[in-house]
Design a protein around this motif. Structure first.
Motif, PDB file in Angstrom:
ATOM      1  N   SER A 218       0.819  -1.212   0.000  1.00 24.83           N
ATOM      2  CA  SER A 218       0.000   0.000   0.000  1.00 24.83           C
ATOM      3  C   SER A 218       0.856   1.267   0.000  1.00 24.83           C
ATOM      4  CB  SER A 218      -0.955   0.013   1.198  1.00 24.83           C
ATOM      5  OG  SER A 218      -0.255   0.276   2.393  1.00 24.83           O
ATOM      6  N   THR A 248      -3.753  -1.472  -8.285  1.00 24.72           N
ATOM      7  CA  THR A 248      -3.640  -0.190  -7.581  1.00 24.72           C
ATOM      8  C   THR A 248      -2.992   0.877  -8.461  1.00 24.72           C
ATOM      9  OG1 THR A 248      -1.483  -0.747  -6.619  1.00 24.72           O
ATOM     10  CG2 THR A 248      -3.418  -1.382  -5.357  1.00 24.72           C
TER      11      THR A 248
ATOM     12  N   LEU B 288      -8.076  -3.602  -4.785  1.00 26.08           N
ATOM     13  CA  LEU B 288      -9.031  -2.590  -4.342  1.00 26.08           C
ATOM     14  C   LEU B 288     -10.288  -3.307  -3.861  1.00 26.08           C
ATOM     15  CD1 LEU B 288      -8.628  -0.211  -7.421  1.00 26.08           C
ATOM     16  CD2 LEU B 288      -7.500  -0.040  -5.203  1.00 26.08           C
TER      17      LEU B 288
END
Lengths: 496, 485
Positions: A218, A248, B288
């Motif tokens: 992340s 992402t 996600l």
């Protein structure tokens, strides 16, 4: 040739190649020689001079037939060893991946390859990108070309920062015109600051993570490390882009970053976040920060004092989130399919033997921290809480960016330190104190060399911008660069 | 039908919850482009992602999302427009990432319900707690080499739907019917092929016992990876029995993961709670959250086929079938298709149901064939019913013709023609046969006239015999009555 080839910037090399002042092969040979001459810095885990020459020849052929691929065509670069490169050993600085030769090319390195750039080798780094000094590499530490002119560390070998320390040292020593880095909590910006170069961490999602050995999914983001702001703009343009292979990766257009050059900062509002101070931070860093604000004001920007109240929680938050993700991301190194295997009497023994031998101390420490914070009974108190704080930190930025365009802060709380100087992990972690907040918020940040410490070591200033607003970030960075007039010395050993 | 275990201290009830793992019908895996085809040579359907090579990232296969939503709708369940993939961390040689991407606290499908059709015609409602998507692991093969374990990653990353029931089942039979019903629903929806023998569907069975009358949920054991309906039922029986015996002899049920050994008919412990994994679930930062609109769900809903429950109701109300017959005909989508094809435009629904259930199913079972492999097409069976309806053949002859159709695949009319089975409806011919039998059976005629009316059947039999069964039975009866008075 008016200038030594290794002293060129990417922009100058582009122009020189275009003007046929020199060939890509000549440019590459000069850098291949420089890499060899500077081996004592240990900036590279693997050198690929042959592949580099092949790529340079291909570039020259393209140029001769008028098919130039762009600004990076024929430009020699170093690739952080975290990027998987097809047919070239990719170690992530770890014993675990010694001898691992991927059958695939990471998206970012492929983008650079497709843009015609010439890879000289794989740059050294802290193992699995965990560290702030490049002392955690299984392949030995990298040395910073800078030396303190005075003070307790005068004459000692200094660290180049980390984790992208090999890249930083190679760029500073002029072994390459630019290098890729990756930044999870500061691994581009902090070594850039320590080495007197420009390091740009783009917005999370700007560059694909596909094929980059994962540390903390992340947070990980690839970016350029160069000697000028313009070069970072040029190089980022060839690295970035939406990649369907990375969920992402942001489906956004890649602007012409170089178009931000020369626009200046007139009319921009620059925020000075009051929380960016650290205990024991030298006055010279505060002074430089103030100077930076003055430069921007003089260039026509408006300087605004702002507050990011949750900043003090950023470092502990980071050291929960990043190890948590790492503990899971690194679980695949189990000795079963590739990389190191140390046999044992049972499957569990094999795991333990392999992972004990394959991972260095810092990596093991973070795996343990990460495993702990995700464990039943601790998850809510650590991981969940950290995610909540992370949201608050991002919220701080979001609200100040309603008022300002860019934030200015120091990059690191100190200049480069001597090898083996910071033995306890927490003081090492404090290196990231100014870089992790933007990482947690996924914001673009850049470190620009802005001055020297009293002992003659480079100090960087950090700029942080809104998500996907690298253009404004680069405008402010160029202003700092121009006002600072920072001169990167030509270090011996790197002269081509 | 209440299932009870009679122990020494009284009667016990078994409480059962099932986690059915159903492989999603999709061309490629949940997070990679590798093929999901069954039966490839080991490690031939493996992408870099499936092998967890450094730097590889999962990208969700939208087809799998659609299939999960579709299944959720089939289970009359709440569809969650926001769900999250999470990592379930544990080390095993056939789990390349050392984590399974699954869903934890935010599954794609929430609570739903499955209706069981019990053999006595009643129904039972079983709650569905959730359905979530997850990756399958690879396969460890311990029997290929004396010392080493081999790993096949073909299944690694294949999408599974884990359908978790509430602890609502109370007998092995209910659990068996539940698994069959889930299989029926996913087959109707074409979201899972339901082939348990190929491992496309398997169940983890949670079993606990309690004294009849108690409402407490006691400590349960989970029997992992049971791969047939029969084994699900046997495993429950064995496990419930074990728990009752354990408790009655002063022991305590320990929360355990167990395995069913069909050859011994018993469950054995795999690992107990203290060795249970701490899976350290956390949201997968490579992915996600899955978000979709109500319109997306509605669009999928619009493509749902008629499901078994609705079809059953329609067969009962529209065709007048019994609950049992309707239930049997709707178990498989194909059976329903077949039945409705036999029915055609205006054939007798009950007659058609009888023929499909009694004759066709019997014949298929004898030949171990599925309805898709039936040698008699629905159209041919329909033709046979027409031959009965227009008195070309009798129902009895029709059974012979049907047997010949099964054997040859020929049309019924061809068989009737070739074998000369056409019913005799010529009054003269039937009268001659009736007269002949009466003339040759004075004794029986006397008995009949003496009041033994049952003997009429004997006369019919003789006449049919004389006409090789071809005489129209109605005409024979009528004529006999006239002749014998």
């Amino acid at each position: 040739m008016s200038k030594t080839l290794t002293n060129l910037t990417i922009a100058e090399a582009r122009d020189g190649l275009a003007a046929k002042e020199f060939s890509a092969v000549e440019l590459t040979e000069a850098h291949n020689d420089a890499v060899v001459a500077a081996r004592d810095l240990n900036a590279f885990v693997s050198e690929t001079p042959g592949l580099a020459l092949d790529a340079a020849k291909a570039s020259d052929v393209r140029r001769a037939s008028g098919d130039v691929l762009g600004s990076m065509d024929g430009v020699p670069i170093a690739m952080k060893d975290l990027f998987c490169t097809e047919g070239v050993q990719s170690t992530a600085g770890s014993h675990m991946l010694e001898g691992f030769v991927p059958a695939y090319e990471s998206t970012v390195s492929k983008n650079l390859k497709d843009a015609g750039s010439v890879m000289l080798g794989k740059a050294n780094m802290d193992e699995f990108a965990m560290g702030s000094s490049t002392e955690n590499s299984y392949y030995g530490n990298t040395i910073n070309p800078w030396k303190a002119s005075s003070g307790p560390d005068a004459g000692s070998d200094l660290v180049p920062g980390g984790s992208s320390g090999g890249s930083a040292s190679a760029v500073a020593t002029r072994l390459c015109l630019g290098a890729t880095g990756t930044d999870t909590g500061g691994s581009i910006r902090q070594p850039a600051s320590f080495s007197g170069i420009v390091g740009l961490k783009p917005t999370y999602g700007r560059c694909s993570r596909w094929g980059i050995v994962a540390f903390a999914s992340s947070l990980d983001q690839a970016g350029p490390m160069t000697r000028t702001v313009r070069d970072s703009a040029i190089m980022l343009g060839s690295m970035a882009g939406h990649d369907p292979k990375d969920s992402t990766s942001a489906p956004v257009e890649t602007p012409n970053f170089e178009s931000a050059m020369g626009l200046g900062v007139k009319g921009l509002r620059i925020g000075i976040p009051k929380e960016y101070t650290a205990e024991g931070m030298p006055q010279e860093i505060s002074d430089l920060w103030q100077l930076g604000a003055d430069w921007l004001r003089e260039a026509g920007a408006e300087i605004v004092d702002v507050s990011l109240p949750h900043t003090k929680y950023a470092l502990p938050t980071y050291y929960i989130v990043a190890p948590a993700e790492a503990s899971s991301n690194l679980a695949r190194y189990d000795g079963v399919r590739y990389g190191l295997r140390v046999e044992g009497d049972s499957l569990d023994d094999m795991y333990m033997n392999t992972r004990a031998a394959g991972f260095g101390e810092e990596v093991q420490r973070r795996i343990l921290i990460g495993t702990y914070v995700l464990s039943a009974g601790y998850y809510d108190a650590y991981y969940v809480k950290a995610q909540q704080v992370r949201t608050r930190i991002a919220g701080d930025f979001k609200s100040v960016f309603e008022d300002v365009d860019v934030l200015l802060a120091p990059t690191a709380p100190s200049p480069a330190f001597a090898m083996n100087a910071q033995l306890d992990p927490v003081s090492m972690y404090l290196n990231d104190i100014f870089t992790v907040p933007a990482s947690l918020a996924g914001l673009p940040g850049i470190s620009v060399p802005a001055g020297l410490s009293e002992h003659g070591l480079p100090l960087g200033l950090q700029l942080i911008a809104k998500p996907f607003d690298e253009l404004t970030l680069l405008r402010a960075a160029e202003t700092i660069e121009q006002s600072a007039g920072f001169e990167l010395p030509v270090f011996s050993g790197g002269e081509g | 039908m209440t299932y009870r275990i009679v122990g020494e201290t009284g009667e016990w009830e078994v409480v059962i919850g099932l986690e059915v793992h159903a492989q999603v019908v999709s061309n490629s895996k949940l997070f990679s482009g590798a093929s999901t085809e069954f039966g490839g040579a080991p490690n031939t359907h493996v992408s870099l992602v499936d092998a967890a090579m450094p730097g590889m990232l999962p990208v969700v296969n939208e087809k799998c999302i659609e299939q999960a939503v579709r299944t959720g709708l089939g289970l009359k369940a709440k569809i969650n427009n926001y769900s999250v993939f999470a990592r379930k961390n544990y080390f095993y040689a056939d789990l390349p990432q050392s984590y399974q991407i699954s869903q934890f606290d935010k599954p794609i499908v929430g609570a739903g319900v499955v209706i069981l059709d019990m053999p006595d015609g009643t129904t039972r409602e079983i709650g569905i707690e959730r359905l979530h998507l997850e990756q399958d692991a690879g396969k460890s093969m311990h029997d290929q080499d004396p010392k080493r374990t081999f790993v096949d990653l073909n299944r690694s990353g294949v999408a599974l739907m884990e359908i978790v029931s509430d602890p609502d089942m109370r007998s092995p039979e209910e659990a068996g019917i539940y698994v069959r019903k889930i299989r029926s629903i996913v087959r109707y929806l074409e979201t899972c092929d339901g082939n348990m023998e190929q491992g496309s569907m398997r169940a983890d069975v949670n079993v606990s016992v309690r004294k009849v009358g108690s409402t407490e949920l006691n400590t349960r054991c989970e029997i992992k990876n049971v791969n047939s309906v029969r084994f699900v039922m046997q495993a429950i029986e064995a496990e419930a029995q074990r728990q009752v015996e354990l408790v009655e002899s002063g022991g305590e049920v320990e929360q355990q993961t167990r395995q069913f050994d069909p050859s011994k008919g018993e469950t054995k412990a795999m690992r107990s709670k203290e060795f249970a994994h701490d899976y350290r679930y956390f949201p997968d930062p490579d992915l996600l959250p899955i978000e979709f609109s109500e319109e997306y769900v509605e669009a999928i809903k619009a493509t749902l086929p008629e499901l078994p429950d609705e079809k059953k109701q329609r067969y009962m109300s529209e065709y007048g079938l019994s609950a049992y017959d309707a239930g049997v005909l709707v178990v498989d989508r194909e059976t329903g298709h077949y039945y409705e094809a036999v029915l055609g435009k205006n054939r007798d629904p009950k007659l058609a149901a009888n023929w499909v259930i009694s004759n066709l199913f019997g014949a298929l079972k004898a030949e171990s064939k599925s309805i898709e492999e039936s040698p008699v097409s629905a159209e041919q069976l329909g033709q046979l019913l027409d031959l009965i309806a227009d008195d070309t053949i009798s129902g009895k002859i029709a059974k012979d013709v049907f047997e010949k159709m099964i054997a040859s695949g020929d049309d019924p009319a061809v068989i009737v023609e070739k074998e000369g089975l056409k019913q005799i409806t010529d009054t003269g011919a039937i009268e001659a046969a009736v007269d002949d039998v009466i003339a040759n059976s004075p004794e029986q005629v006397a008995q009949f006239q003496g009041g033994n009316e049952k003997i009429a059947g004997w006369f019919v039999g003789q006449i049919m015999k004389a006409t090789q069964g071809k005489a129209n039975p109605g005409m024979v009866n009528k004529m006999l009555k006239e002749k014998l008075g």
